[in-house]
Design a protein around this motif. Structure first.
Motif, PDB file in Angstrom:
ATOM      1  N   PRO A   1      15.499  -7.141  -2.734  1.00  0.00           N
ATOM      2  CA  PRO A   1      15.831  -6.155  -3.775  1.00  0.00           C
ATOM      3  C   PRO A   1      14.900  -6.182  -4.991  1.00  0.00           C
ATOM      4  CG  PRO A   1      17.826  -7.165  -2.951  1.00  0.00           C
ATOM      5  CD  PRO A   1      16.677  -7.914  -2.328  1.00  0.00           C
ATOM      6  N   LYS A   2      14.547  -7.362  -5.491  1.00  0.00           N
ATOM      7  CA  LYS A   2      13.669  -7.439  -6.672  1.00  0.00           C
ATOM      8  C   LYS A   2      12.300  -6.853  -6.373  1.00  0.00           C
ATOM      9  CE  LYS A   2      15.405 -11.597  -8.993  1.00  0.00           C
ATOM     10  NZ  LYS A   2      15.025 -12.963  -9.381  1.00  0.00           N
ATOM     11  N   LEU A   3      11.765  -7.182  -5.203  1.00  0.00           N
ATOM     12  CA  LEU A   3      10.441  -6.665  -4.851  1.00  0.00           C
ATOM     13  C   LEU A   3      10.499  -5.173  -4.548  1.00  0.00           C
ATOM     14  CD1 LEU A   3       9.127  -9.607  -2.655  1.00  0.00           C
ATOM     15  CD2 LEU A   3       8.568  -9.093  -5.042  1.00  0.00           C
ATOM     16  N   ARG A   4      11.566  -4.728  -3.927  1.00  0.00           N
ATOM     17  CA  ARG A   4      11.736  -3.295  -3.663  1.00  0.00           C
ATOM     18  C   ARG A   4      11.738  -2.519  -4.975  1.00  0.00           C
ATOM     19  NH1 ARG A   4      15.690  -3.771  -0.242  1.00  0.00           N
ATOM     20  NH2 ARG A   4      17.386  -3.590  -1.749  1.00  0.00           N
ATOM     21  N   ALA A   5      12.470  -3.039  -5.962  1.00  0.00           N
ATOM     22  CA  ALA A   5      12.496  -2.392  -7.278  1.00  0.00           C
ATOM     23  C   ALA A   5      11.107  -2.428  -7.920  1.00  0.00           C
ATOM     24  CB  ALA A   5      13.522  -3.068  -8.181  1.00  0.00           C
ATOM     25  N   GLY A   6      10.416  -3.543  -7.762  1.00  0.00           N
ATOM     26  CA  GLY A   6       9.074  -3.665  -8.317  1.00  0.00           C
ATOM     27  C   GLY A   6       8.100  -2.688  -7.693  1.00  0.00           C
ATOM     28  N   ILE A   7       8.205  -2.484  -6.385  1.00  0.00           N
ATOM     29  CA  ILE A   7       7.351  -1.498  -5.713  1.00  0.00           C
ATOM     30  C   ILE A   7       7.663  -0.110  -6.247  1.00  0.00           C
ATOM     31  CG2 ILE A   7       6.897  -0.370  -3.496  1.00  0.00           C
ATOM     32  CD1 ILE A   7       7.254  -3.165  -2.207  1.00  0.00           C
ATOM     33  N   GLY A   8       8.946   0.182  -6.420  1.00  0.00           N
ATOM     34  CA  GLY A   8       9.336   1.480  -6.987  1.00  0.00           C
ATOM     35  C   GLY A   8       8.745   1.680  -8.363  1.00  0.00           C
ATOM     36  N   GLN A   9       8.818   0.644  -9.184  1.00  0.00           N
ATOM     37  CA  GLN A   9       8.234   0.736 -10.526  1.00  0.00           C
ATOM     38  C   GLN A   9       6.729   0.950 -10.436  1.00  0.00           C
ATOM     39  OE1 GLN A   9      10.093  -3.008 -11.842  1.00  0.00           O
ATOM     40  NE2 GLN A   9      10.694  -1.867 -13.695  1.00  0.00           N
ATOM     41  N   GLY A  10       6.092   0.227  -9.516  1.00  0.00           N
ATOM     42  CA  GLY A  10       4.646   0.366  -9.360  1.00  0.00           C
ATOM     43  C   GLY A  10       4.255   1.767  -8.932  1.00  0.00           C
ATOM     44  N   LEU A  11       5.037   2.357  -8.038  1.00  0.00           N
ATOM     45  CA  LEU A  11       4.741   3.714  -7.563  1.00  0.00           C
ATOM     46  C   LEU A  11       4.906   4.758  -8.662  1.00  0.00           C
ATOM     47  CD1 LEU A  11       6.362   3.560  -4.016  1.00  0.00           C
ATOM     48  CD2 LEU A  11       3.926   3.838  -4.533  1.00  0.00           C
ATOM     49  N   THR A  12       5.754   4.462  -9.637  1.00  0.00           N
ATOM     50  CA  THR A  12       5.927   5.411 -10.744  1.00  0.00           C
ATOM     51  C   THR A  12       4.983   5.119 -11.903  1.00  0.00           C
ATOM     52  OG1 THR A  12       7.682   4.072 -11.748  1.00  0.00           O
ATOM     53  CG2 THR A  12       8.359   5.795 -10.173  1.00  0.00           C
ATOM     54  N   GLY A  13       4.172   4.086 -11.752  1.00  0.00           N
ATOM     55  CA  GLY A  13       3.210   3.746 -12.795  1.00  0.00           C
ATOM     56  C   GLY A  13       3.771   2.863 -13.896  1.00  0.00           C
ATOM     57  N   GLU A  14       5.018   2.412 -13.737  1.00  0.00           N
ATOM     58  CA  GLU A  14       5.596   1.505 -14.727  1.00  0.00           C
ATOM     59  C   GLU A  14       4.946   0.140 -14.584  1.00  0.00           C
ATOM     60  OE1 GLU A  14       9.891   1.333 -14.846  1.00  0.00           O
ATOM     61  OE2 GLU A  14       9.995   3.311 -13.925  1.00  0.00           O
ATOM     62  N   ALA A  15       4.988  -0.604 -15.651  1.00  0.00           N
ATOM     63  CA  ALA A  15       4.435  -1.957 -15.628  1.00  0.00           C
ATOM     64  C   ALA A  15       5.245  -2.818 -14.665  1.00  0.00           C
ATOM     65  CB  ALA A  15       4.460  -2.565 -17.021  1.00  0.00           C
TER      66      ALA A  15
ATOM     67  N   PRO B   1       3.957 -11.599  -5.908  1.00  0.00           N
ATOM     68  CA  PRO B   1       3.861 -10.886  -4.633  1.00  0.00           C
ATOM     69  C   PRO B   1       3.329  -9.459  -4.779  1.00  0.00           C
ATOM     70  CG  PRO B   1       5.940 -12.049  -4.766  1.00  0.00           C
ATOM     71  CD  PRO B   1       5.283 -12.172  -6.113  1.00  0.00           C
ATOM     72  N   LEU B   2       3.746  -8.760  -5.836  1.00  0.00           N
ATOM     73  CA  LEU B   2       3.285  -7.379  -6.013  1.00  0.00           C
ATOM     74  C   LEU B   2       1.777  -7.311  -6.270  1.00  0.00           C
ATOM     75  CD1 LEU B   2       6.150  -5.713  -8.081  1.00  0.00           C
ATOM     76  CD2 LEU B   2       5.671  -5.524  -5.633  1.00  0.00           C
ATOM     77  N   SER B   3       1.213  -8.365  -6.825  1.00  0.00           N
ATOM     78  CA  SER B   3      -0.228  -8.353  -7.088  1.00  0.00           C
ATOM     79  C   SER B   3      -1.038  -8.352  -5.793  1.00  0.00           C
ATOM     80  CB  SER B   3      -0.620  -9.548  -7.960  1.00  0.00           C
ATOM     81  OG  SER B   3      -0.496 -10.759  -7.218  1.00  0.00           O
ATOM     82  N   ARG B   4      -0.406  -8.708  -4.684  1.00  0.00           N
ATOM     83  CA  ARG B   4      -1.105  -8.725  -3.385  1.00  0.00           C
ATOM     84  C   ARG B   4      -1.059  -7.370  -2.681  1.00  0.00           C
ATOM     85  NH1 ARG B   4       1.606 -13.774  -3.168  1.00  0.00           N
ATOM     86  NH2 ARG B   4       3.035 -13.015  -1.571  1.00  0.00           N
ATOM     87  N   VAL B   5      -0.334  -6.411  -3.228  1.00  0.00           N
ATOM     88  CA  VAL B   5      -0.280  -5.067  -2.641  1.00  0.00           C
ATOM     89  C   VAL B   5      -1.540  -4.343  -3.105  1.00  0.00           C
ATOM     90  CG1 VAL B   5       1.041  -2.916  -2.465  1.00  0.00           C
ATOM     91  CG2 VAL B   5       2.240  -5.110  -2.651  1.00  0.00           C
TER      92      VAL B   5
ATOM     93  N   PRO C   1      -2.292  -0.512 -10.503  1.00  0.00           N
ATOM     94  CA  PRO C   1      -1.355  -0.710 -11.621  1.00  0.00           C
ATOM     95  C   PRO C   1      -0.869   0.586 -12.275  1.00  0.00           C
ATOM     96  CG  PRO C   1      -3.196  -2.238 -11.793  1.00  0.00           C
ATOM     97  CD  PRO C   1      -3.514  -1.288 -10.670  1.00  0.00           C
ATOM     98  N   ASP C   2      -1.674   1.649 -12.190  1.00  0.00           N
ATOM     99  CA  ASP C   2      -1.267   2.917 -12.803  1.00  0.00           C
ATOM    100  C   ASP C   2      -0.398   3.772 -11.886  1.00  0.00           C
ATOM    101  OD1 ASP C   2      -3.094   3.742 -10.912  1.00  0.00           O
ATOM    102  OD2 ASP C   2      -4.421   4.766 -12.327  1.00  0.00           O
ATOM    103  N   GLY C   3      -0.029   3.231 -10.717  1.00  0.00           N
ATOM    104  CA  GLY C   3       0.821   3.958  -9.782  1.00  0.00           C
ATOM    105  C   GLY C   3       0.053   4.766  -8.758  1.00  0.00           C
ATOM    106  N   GLU C   4      -1.257   4.815  -8.884  1.00  0.00           N
ATOM    107  CA  GLU C   4      -2.073   5.548  -7.911  1.00  0.00           C
ATOM    108  C   GLU C   4      -2.108   4.756  -6.598  1.00  0.00           C
ATOM    109  OE1 GLU C   4      -3.685   8.608  -7.971  1.00  0.00           O
ATOM    110  OE2 GLU C   4      -2.405   8.831  -9.737  1.00  0.00           O
TER     111      GLU C   4
END
Length: 162
Positions: free
Chosen positions: A24-38, A48-52, A57-60
Motif C-alpha cells: 500500500p505505501k509503495l502503491r500510494a507513492g507510485i500514484g504520487q509520482g505519476l501525478t508529479g507530487e514529491a 524503492p521508488l528511486s529505482r523506478v 520526479p516530475d511525473g513524466e
C-alpha cells in the motif's frame, strides 16, 4: 549473426512495478509520482521508488520504456517466447530445486511430443537441449523426481503416469 533482445531489463521493470503495487505505501507513492507530487519522505518508500527508472520526479513517464515493457510482456505470453529465451546455463544446486526445474523441462518436452510417446535417449537429449545445457542432469533429475520412467537398459524414456 542474429540479435538477441534484452528481456531482463523490461521484465525486471515489470516485476518491480507489480511487486511495488502489492504494498500500500509503495502503491500510494507510485500514484504520487505519476501525478508529479514529491515522493514521500520516508526512506522505506523513497528508496524503492528511486529505482523506478521509467518514472521521472516530475511525473513524466518514459513512454519508450513503458512500451518496451508492454511489448516484452506480450512476447512472453505468445508462442514466440521460446524463440527469444535462451537455454538455462545452470540448474539450481539444491536437489529439490534442481529436480523441480528438471521435472518441468521433462513435462514440457512430453507436452510437445505427446505425453504417451516413448523417446530414445538421443531423442530426449535433443529435446532437453532446447532448454538446458546439462541434458544428462535434467534427464537424471526428472527420473529421480518420478516424472520420467527409464527403461531397464536406459535406452528409452516415457512420462510417468499418475
Amino acid at each position: 549473426m542474429p540479435t538477441t533482445r534484452d528481456l531482463a531489463t523490461p521484465l525486471g521493470r515489470a516485476r518491480m512495478l507489480f511487486s511495488m503495487l502489492s504494498a500500500p505505501k509503495l502503491r500510494a507513492g507510485i500514484g504520487q509520482g505519476l501525478t508529479g507530487e514529491a515522493a514521500p519522505e520516508t526512506a522505506d518508500v523513497r528508496g524503492p521508488l528511486s529505482r523506478v527508472d521509467w518514472l521521472r520526479p516530475d511525473g513524466e513517464v518514459d513512454v519508450a520504456a513503458v512500451r518496451e515493457i508492454a511489448e516484452t510482456l506480450a512476447l512472453m505470453r505468445s508462442d514466440q517466447a521460446i524463440l527469444e529465451v535462451g537455454r538455462l546455463d545452470g540448474i539450481p544446486a539444491k536437489t529439490e530445486e534442481s529436480q523441480a526445474v528438471s521435472a518441468r523441462i521433462a513435462t514440457i518436452v512430453f507436452e510437445r511430443v505427446g505425453p504417451r510417446r516413448t523417446l530414445s535417449e538421443a531423442e530426449l537429449n535433443a529435446a532437453i537441449a532446447m532448454f538446458a545445457q546439462d541434458v544428462a542432469l535434467v534427464r537424471r533429475d526428472a527420473v529421480d523426481a518420478g516424472v520420467l520412467v527409464r527403461s531397464a537398459d536406459g535406452a528409452a524414456y516415457r512420462l510417468a503416469t499418475g
